[in-house]
Write an enzyme that holds these catalytic residues in place. Sequence first.
Site, PDB file in Angstrom:
ATOM      1  N   LYS A  75      -6.304  30.550 -25.241  1.00  0.00           N
ATOM      2  CA  LYS A  75      -5.193  29.959 -24.566  1.00  0.00           C
ATOM      3  C   LYS A  75      -5.345  28.476 -25.316  1.00  0.00           C
ATOM      4  O   LYS A  75      -6.252  28.179 -26.020  1.00  0.00           O
ATOM      5  CB  LYS A  75      -5.449  29.688 -23.260  1.00  0.00           C
ATOM      6  CG  LYS A  75      -7.071  29.515 -23.051  1.00  0.00           C
ATOM      7  CD  LYS A  75      -7.048  29.782 -21.312  1.00  0.00           C
ATOM      8  CE  LYS A  75      -8.355  28.974 -20.642  1.00  0.00           C
ATOM      9  NZ  LYS A  75      -9.610  30.144 -21.013  1.00  0.00           N
TER      10      LYS A  75
ATOM     11  N   SER B 180     -16.546  24.722 -21.707  1.00  0.00           N
ATOM     12  CA  SER B 180     -14.984  24.539 -21.198  1.00  0.00           C
ATOM     13  C   SER B 180     -14.748  23.227 -20.458  1.00  0.00           C
ATOM     14  O   SER B 180     -15.134  22.361 -20.684  1.00  0.00           O
ATOM     15  CB  SER B 180     -14.529  25.739 -20.546  1.00  0.00           C
ATOM     16  OG  SER B 180     -13.293  25.632 -20.495  1.00  0.00           O
ATOM     17  N   HIS B 181     -14.418  23.648 -19.271  1.00  0.00           N
ATOM     18  CA  HIS B 181     -14.073  22.547 -18.059  1.00  0.00           C
ATOM     19  C   HIS B 181     -15.394  22.062 -17.295  1.00  0.00           C
ATOM     20  O   HIS B 181     -15.357  21.283 -16.469  1.00  0.00           O
ATOM     21  CB  HIS B 181     -12.983  23.188 -17.154  1.00  0.00           C
ATOM     22  CG  HIS B 181     -13.671  24.675 -16.463  1.00  0.00           C
ATOM     23  ND1 HIS B 181     -13.579  25.678 -17.332  1.00  0.00           N
ATOM     24  CD2 HIS B 181     -14.026  24.754 -15.299  1.00  0.00           C
ATOM     25  CE1 HIS B 181     -14.068  26.679 -16.530  1.00  0.00           C
ATOM     26  NE2 HIS B 181     -14.419  26.060 -15.244  1.00  0.00           N
TER      27      HIS B 181
ATOM     28  N   ASP C  27      -8.412  24.285 -24.216  1.00  0.00           N
ATOM     29  CA  ASP C  27      -7.507  25.409 -24.104  1.00  0.00           C
ATOM     30  C   ASP C  27      -6.781  25.519 -22.721  1.00  0.00           C
ATOM     31  O   ASP C  27      -5.794  26.213 -22.583  1.00  0.00           O
ATOM     32  CB  ASP C  27      -8.447  26.641 -24.198  1.00  0.00           C
ATOM     33  CG  ASP C  27      -9.595  26.927 -23.392  1.00  0.00           C
ATOM     34  OD1 ASP C  27      -9.923  25.929 -22.525  1.00  0.00           O
ATOM     35  OD2 ASP C  27     -10.341  27.732 -23.557  1.00  0.00           O
ATOM     36  N   ARG C  28      -7.193  24.774 -21.799  1.00  0.00           N
ATOM     37  CA  ARG C  28      -6.664  24.629 -20.448  1.00  0.00           C
ATOM     38  C   ARG C  28      -5.469  23.744 -20.414  1.00  0.00           C
ATOM     39  O   ARG C  28      -5.838  22.717 -21.282  1.00  0.00           O
ATOM     40  CB  ARG C  28      -7.333  24.560 -19.362  1.00  0.00           C
ATOM     41  CG  ARG C  28      -8.218  25.699 -19.101  1.00  0.00           C
ATOM     42  CD  ARG C  28      -9.221  25.235 -17.847  1.00  0.00           C
ATOM     43  NE  ARG C  28     -10.104  26.658 -17.712  1.00  0.00           N
ATOM     44  CZ  ARG C  28     -10.761  26.962 -16.631  1.00  0.00           C
ATOM     45  NH1 ARG C  28     -10.574  26.112 -15.411  1.00  0.00           N
ATOM     46  NH2 ARG C  28     -11.472  27.851 -16.409  1.00  0.00           N
TER      47      ARG C  28
ATOM     48  N   ASP D  18     -12.674  22.044 -23.992  1.00  0.00           N
ATOM     49  CA  ASP D  18     -12.367  22.327 -25.280  1.00  0.00           C
ATOM     50  C   ASP D  18     -10.793  22.596 -25.770  1.00  0.00           C
ATOM     51  O   ASP D  18     -10.479  23.168 -26.617  1.00  0.00           O
ATOM     52  CB  ASP D  18     -13.188  23.687 -25.374  1.00  0.00           C
ATOM     53  CG  ASP D  18     -12.573  24.697 -24.428  1.00  0.00           C
ATOM     54  OD1 ASP D  18     -12.175  24.398 -23.220  1.00  0.00           O
ATOM     55  OD2 ASP D  18     -12.764  25.853 -24.739  1.00  0.00           O
TER      56      ASP D  18
ATOM     57  N   ASP E  90      -8.380  20.417 -21.054  1.00  0.00           N
ATOM     58  CA  ASP E  90      -9.898  20.308 -20.546  1.00  0.00           C
ATOM     59  C   ASP E  90     -10.777  20.250 -21.629  1.00  0.00           C
ATOM     60  O   ASP E  90     -10.633  19.748 -22.834  1.00  0.00           O
ATOM     61  CB  ASP E  90     -10.126  21.839 -20.029  1.00  0.00           C
ATOM     62  CG  ASP E  90      -9.983  22.937 -21.138  1.00  0.00           C
ATOM     63  OD1 ASP E  90      -9.531  22.666 -21.973  1.00  0.00           O
ATOM     64  OD2 ASP E  90     -10.811  24.021 -20.775  1.00  0.00           O
TER      65      ASP E  90
END
Length: 543
Positions: free
Chosen positions: A376, A113-114, A281-282, A279, A277
């Site tokens: 998300k 992710s982030h 999703d954010r 991937d 981010d």
Amino acid sequence: MKLETVTTTPIEGQKPGTSGLRKKTRVFMQPHYLENFVQSVFTAIGGVEAKTLVVGGDGRFFNVEAIQTILKMAAANGASKVIVGQNGLLSTPAASHLIRKNKTDGGLILSASHNPGGIDEDFGVKFNGANGGPAVETVTDAMFAATQTITEYKIMSGGAADLGTVGTTQLGEMVVQVVDPVEDYAALMETLFDFGAIRALFADGFTMRFDAMHAVTGPYAKAILEGALGLPEGSVLNAVPLPDFGGGHPDPNPVWAKPLMDEMMSQDAPDFGAASDGDGDRNMVLGRGIYVTPSDSLAVLAANAHLAPAYASGLAGVARSMPTSGASDRVAEKLGIASFETPTGWKFFGNLLDAGKATLCGEESAGTGSDHVREKDGLWAVLLWLNILAVRKQSVADIMADHWREFGRNYYSRYDYEAVPADLANTVMDNLRGRLADLAEKTFGDLRVTAADEFSYLDPVDGSTSSGQGLRVWFDGGYRAVLRLSGTGTEGATIRIYLERYVEFADTNGLDAETALQPLVAAVLSLTDFEAVTGRTAPDVTT
Ligand code: G16
């Protein structure tokens, strides 16, 4: 190619956290590490024989190598087909959509992710089920149990799939379908939003910057914002996904997306700014001179979603994670729809979305999404904002001012203390947990405690309980503090302190968040004896 059964032994610590298994990349690159975990995922879902999976990742270092290993293991375990993003790329929401659209049995998403990427940074693997959502706790528990008893895994030796060309190939008996990572996702977005209205907004001279942070959303934002919607070329920044995300943290918040933040706060800022981010999703949303907190963003989206075609007939309900501010609850109350409070982790929204109880979901950690997928979705949030801006024809600052006038304002901030030695972090939590029952009526700093508890969630759909989900303390004057340990870090423990204060009447020029929350910061640090226990005098990241 030959099927091999490799003898192995359990590897310690393969316990999925808030969102899959996240470790240092070098840990994942150790012999058998990835293979043990993937085989355990297969075991936990009852094997993959004759099943179809989706596989893709955010392009970080080790992404393609890990995908090749997973493909060879899927083939060796009898999977019939794997759908892979071209060059191994798939954003998390796009992967969720592909799982749902193709009615596959689930998918593996490779991302931390982030968290930063690179050989000395982070890597991660998570499994999403047939509904497109992150595996629920019973499944992640089964994965962990399988990692503790594993004795062998199956893999095809030799050969590699061509991931560079869109089309269908074979790996042994298994079909490998390489797809354009953007196409299906972009088509889905077009069904949800009024692209014509957004196109007209951009044609009218409305300006925007989107910072893809050298991560996976670059190609998606280019195709949708600059391609389909006609945003001028060059408005999407850092659009090429890099294995190390350009050396930064692909985390869309005021700290890690500082260049965008600075531009949006400058004299000649664009009308709208956004970032996503690693991937995809954010999201982070900004207007000229204003940062919208993720909690406020969820509330504004809930209040205005009916302006977009997909949500024109209203929302079934709104769900938020417990540490997220209560701003969206006020909107739900006014709309006369249900609101839900879940533990941190998108996986807890899945049942509510599947059961049609919630339409929008959001978290303070910069995640917002809806029932269009089961993750998300950063670009989705940006497009919904754009749809709302195109209809309301107001600035972001004016929309926020209207919102706070109507609903009051939930001032909000989160303090992160990173890489704290695990024993010290546990001491902070254990001490507070031990005092919860006696806190009411006591005063810390200038604030008096009204109530305190440890959050536990009863899933209204399947009746399961998740306990130990964060310590909460409420104070007089509309203040609430939450403490919990992160489940996504890879080094020591990260203590998160979530700070919130509700003020019934607030205007944009009123108190700034830092001043509004200062009494709460003082009270929490005193209540937990934070500095003495941890030796930390300031948070590493404040959002
Ligand atoms: C993941 C989860 C989110 C969660 C976030 C923070 O996000 O999907 O639901 O809010 O971690 O979790 P924690 O506070 O435990 O670190 P992502 O974007 O990292 O996948």
